[in-house]
Design a protein around this motif. Sequence first.
Motif, PDB file in Angstrom:
ATOM      1  N   GLY A  14      48.059 -46.432  69.876  1.00  0.00           N
ATOM      2  CA  GLY A  14      48.726 -47.487  69.109  1.00  0.00           C
ATOM      3  C   GLY A  14      48.577 -48.879  69.707  1.00  0.00           C
ATOM      4  N   SER A  15      47.868 -49.011  70.840  1.00  0.00           N
ATOM      5  CA  SER A  15      47.711 -50.369  71.383  1.00  0.00           C
ATOM      6  C   SER A  15      46.617 -51.140  70.650  1.00  0.00           C
ATOM      7  N   VAL A  16      45.761 -50.448  69.918  1.00  0.00           N
ATOM      8  CA  VAL A  16      44.889 -51.103  68.928  1.00  0.00           C
ATOM      9  C   VAL A  16      45.230 -50.509  67.565  1.00  0.00           C
ATOM     10  N   GLU A  17      45.468 -51.391  66.605  1.00  0.00           N
ATOM     11  CA  GLU A  17      45.888 -50.954  65.276  1.00  0.00           C
ATOM     12  C   GLU A  17      44.805 -51.311  64.255  1.00  0.00           C
ATOM     13  N   VAL A  18      44.628 -50.449  63.249  1.00  0.00           N
ATOM     14  CA  VAL A  18      43.736 -50.749  62.123  1.00  0.00           C
ATOM     15  C   VAL A  18      44.598 -51.336  60.996  1.00  0.00           C
ATOM     16  N   ILE A  19      44.258 -52.530  60.554  1.00  0.00           N
ATOM     17  CA  ILE A  19      44.991 -53.184  59.454  1.00  0.00           C
ATOM     18  C   ILE A  19      44.076 -53.194  58.231  1.00  0.00           C
ATOM     19  N   ASP A  20      44.609 -52.772  57.102  1.00  0.00           N
ATOM     20  CA  ASP A  20      43.819 -52.775  55.868  1.00  0.00           C
ATOM     21  C   ASP A  20      43.997 -54.125  55.170  1.00  0.00           C
ATOM     22  N   LEU A  21      42.908 -54.872  55.061  1.00  0.00           N
ATOM     23  CA  LEU A  21      42.963 -56.190  54.433  1.00  0.00           C
ATOM     24  C   LEU A  21      42.527 -56.144  52.962  1.00  0.00           C
ATOM     25  N   THR A  22      42.372 -54.930  52.420  1.00  0.00           N
ATOM     26  CA  THR A  22      41.815 -54.750  51.076  1.00  0.00           C
ATOM     27  C   THR A  22      42.927 -54.649  50.037  1.00  0.00           C
ATOM     28  N   SER A  23      42.762 -55.329  48.913  1.00  0.00           N
ATOM     29  CA  SER A  23      43.692 -55.144  47.788  1.00  0.00           C
ATOM     30  C   SER A  23      43.356 -53.834  47.095  1.00  0.00           C
ATOM     31  N   PRO A  24      44.382 -53.062  46.666  1.00  0.00           N
ATOM     32  CA  PRO A  24      44.100 -51.819  45.926  1.00  0.00           C
ATOM     33  C   PRO A  24      43.278 -52.152  44.685  1.00  0.00           C
TER      34      PRO A  24
ATOM     35  N   GLY B  83      43.190 -29.287  46.205  1.00  0.00           N
ATOM     36  CA  GLY B  83      43.822 -30.434  46.846  1.00  0.00           C
ATOM     37  C   GLY B  83      44.555 -31.311  45.850  1.00  0.00           C
ATOM     38  N   LYS B  84      44.846 -30.767  44.667  1.00  0.00           N
ATOM     39  CA  LYS B  84      45.341 -31.626  43.572  1.00  0.00           C
ATOM     40  C   LYS B  84      46.677 -32.297  43.877  1.00  0.00           C
ATOM     41  N   ASP B  85      47.461 -31.728  44.805  1.00  0.00           N
ATOM     42  CA  ASP B  85      48.715 -32.379  45.202  1.00  0.00           C
ATOM     43  C   ASP B  85      48.534 -33.232  46.457  1.00  0.00           C
ATOM     44  N   GLY B  86      47.297 -33.433  46.848  1.00  0.00           N
ATOM     45  CA  GLY B  86      47.004 -34.190  48.068  1.00  0.00           C
ATOM     46  C   GLY B  86      46.787 -35.673  47.790  1.00  0.00           C
ATOM     47  N   LEU B  87      46.069 -36.295  48.677  1.00  0.00           N
ATOM     48  CA  LEU B  87      45.887 -37.752  48.635  1.00  0.00           C
ATOM     49  C   LEU B  87      44.762 -38.154  47.694  1.00  0.00           C
ATOM     50  N   ASP B  88      44.958 -39.305  47.013  1.00  0.00           N
ATOM     51  CA  ASP B  88      43.828 -39.934  46.352  1.00  0.00           C
ATOM     52  C   ASP B  88      43.134 -40.839  47.377  1.00  0.00           C
ATOM     53  N   VAL B  89      42.001 -41.402  46.990  1.00  0.00           N
ATOM     54  CA  VAL B  89      41.183 -42.140  47.964  1.00  0.00           C
ATOM     55  C   VAL B  89      41.894 -43.388  48.489  1.00  0.00           C
ATOM     56  N   SER B  90      42.787 -43.978  47.701  1.00  0.00           N
ATOM     57  CA  SER B  90      43.492 -45.190  48.161  1.00  0.00           C
ATOM     58  C   SER B  90      44.605 -44.859  49.153  1.00  0.00           C
ATOM     59  N   GLN B  91      44.976 -43.579  49.225  1.00  0.00           N
ATOM     60  CA  GLN B  91      46.103 -43.171  50.070  1.00  0.00           C
ATOM     61  C   GLN B  91      45.672 -42.668  51.443  1.00  0.00           C
ATOM     62  N   VAL B  92      44.382 -42.584  51.680  1.00  0.00           N
ATOM     63  CA  VAL B  92      43.891 -42.060  52.960  1.00  0.00           C
ATOM     64  C   VAL B  92      44.323 -43.010  54.090  1.00  0.00           C
ATOM     65  N   PRO B  93      45.005 -42.494  55.118  1.00  0.00           N
ATOM     66  CA  PRO B  93      45.454 -43.380  56.201  1.00  0.00           C
ATOM     67  C   PRO B  93      44.272 -44.044  56.904  1.00  0.00           C
ATOM     68  N   VAL B  94      44.435 -45.321  57.228  1.00  0.00           N
ATOM     69  CA  VAL B  94      43.318 -46.055  57.830  1.00  0.00           C
ATOM     70  C   VAL B  94      42.883 -45.476  59.171  1.00  0.00           C
ATOM     71  N   HIS B  95      43.781 -44.782  59.882  1.00  0.00           N
ATOM     72  CA  HIS B  95      43.324 -44.237  61.168  1.00  0.00           C
ATOM     73  C   HIS B  95      42.361 -43.063  60.968  1.00  0.00           C
ATOM     74  N   HIS B  96      42.291 -42.518  59.767  1.00  0.00           N
ATOM     75  CA  HIS B  96      41.245 -41.520  59.484  1.00  0.00           C
ATOM     76  C   HIS B  96      39.899 -42.178  59.158  1.00  0.00           C
ATOM     77  N   LEU B  97      39.927 -43.488  58.934  1.00  0.00           N
ATOM     78  CA  LEU B  97      38.709 -44.213  58.541  1.00  0.00           C
ATOM     79  C   LEU B  97      38.006 -44.860  59.741  1.00  0.00           C
TER      80      LEU B  97
END
Lengths: 257, 257
Positions: A14-24, B83-97
């Motif tokens: 958690g000392s480096v964080e990923v920030i999403d700057l993208t609009s949905p 996975g139909k009750d799972g995440l859509d692509v906009s919901q994927v946590p950024v730390h997985h990216l």
Amino acid sequence: MSLLQQLVDSLSGGSVEVIDLTSPLSENTPVIQLPPPFANTQSFTRRVVSRYDDKGPAWFWHDLSLGEHVGTHFDAPIHWITGKDGLDVSQVPVHHLVAPAVVIDKSKECAENPDFLLEVEHIQQWQQEHGPIPRGSWLLFRTGWDARAGDPKAFLNVDESGSHTPGVSVECAKWLAEEVPIVGIGVETVGTDAGLAGSFDPPFPCHAFLLGAGKYGLTQLANLSKLPPKGALLIVAPLPIVGGTGSPARVLALVER
Amino acid sequence: MSLLQQLVDSLSGGSVEVIDLTSPLSENTPVIQLPPPFANTQSFTRRVVSRYDDKGPAWFWHDLSLGEHVGTHFDAPIHWITGKDGLDVSQVPVHHLVAPAVVIDKSKECAENPDFLLEVEHIQQWQQEHGPIPRGSWLLFRTGWDARAGDPKAFLNVDESGSHTPGVSVECAKWLAEEVPIVGIGVETVGTDAGLAGSFDPPFPCHAFLLGAGKYGLTQLANLSKLPPKGALLIVAPLPIVGGTGSPARVLALVER
Ligand SMILES: [Mn+2]
Ligand SMILES: [Mn+2]
């Protein structure tokens, strides 16, 4: 320990964080509206191909239509006539896509004046406080406009005299293109230029000067308030469309706490 | 010096390199072809909105149509019924990216046998050599298939008995989904499953097990040959389509030299 392993550990810790700057991205994403006789771009639409049904019993997927310049997106040099001999979006070197970011915050001024323009002196003031803008950086211009992104009317802010959204002055755009060692400018508004910039001389100076100088634009950013004035690492991820003038993009930032 | 400043310096100095793992996106991008009665997805097409002409004297831009699952793209859990009750692509946590990547190379085996399947024992052999797969990693499966990406016929490799492209065995897909602490699998082929996987039990096991377990897929990757077996940091950048089952994605990797 290798630098990348340290980064992985810092991301986990958690000392480096990923920030999403993208609009949905959705059917509600605001899109620029040009006056006649100019053509306008396709807003985001989708169509179901199958949804766990006869056309695909186990799978769900959509087809999409949208403009290259819809939502959070990247402007490549060939988007503008001044950059027509420059790079398309697939040709942008990857080291320009993972690069430092500096943030200049004029959200207070823009709340008072939606036609606020960034001037050379504002950037010089920033440099007096924070030091020179590092070579190869993205300049991110915070205006507070991301708070309006859920309401296309407030976001585009059109009245009988035109669209009232902040931007960059002609002099400042020319100076950023020619004198400041940035790779591009990123904004929270629908385009890198002010809403009224069609009436400037030259029209749309950010597009004309920066793209003409081989630099880039980045629009409809969110969460710039979560970035420090300097020290963030920007990750800019347009689709590599061959011959593309731009692309919807995912934009992330790494920030050290 | 801060870790991110060290990274910026290493990127400038060349000791950390950015590798583009994305296939160029164009009208030539190969697209999966399902047999009747299943519906197929829209391949990439574009239309000029204006090109420095009456419809936009200073600017050039396109409208695009394409499927969510075209070119280098991301599979979100809701893409599959499991996975139909799972995440859509906009919901994927950024730390997985922004996460570590390990690469298992079976390109030699796939050159001899286009129907090659990755088995549990192959991954166990990799772990004996390189240590356990780090928690939260992406597993990237190198098959050499990216060399065929410019030729849709060779890439899809269809004959009267079906499509002959490498994939993952049923047992291995189940094990990766349930036992191995990866966030997802990335491949060079048109989908994460083998060309013949429609006839497996269950059909399309990578999709069924991994997406059902809340994990992800990533397809049509290029340049995996430039990554080490471990130590790369993967940057996975799908568009955050609200309700999207997947998205065309830019995929980059940071590699330390
Ligand atoms: Mn644009
Ligand atoms: Mn897919």
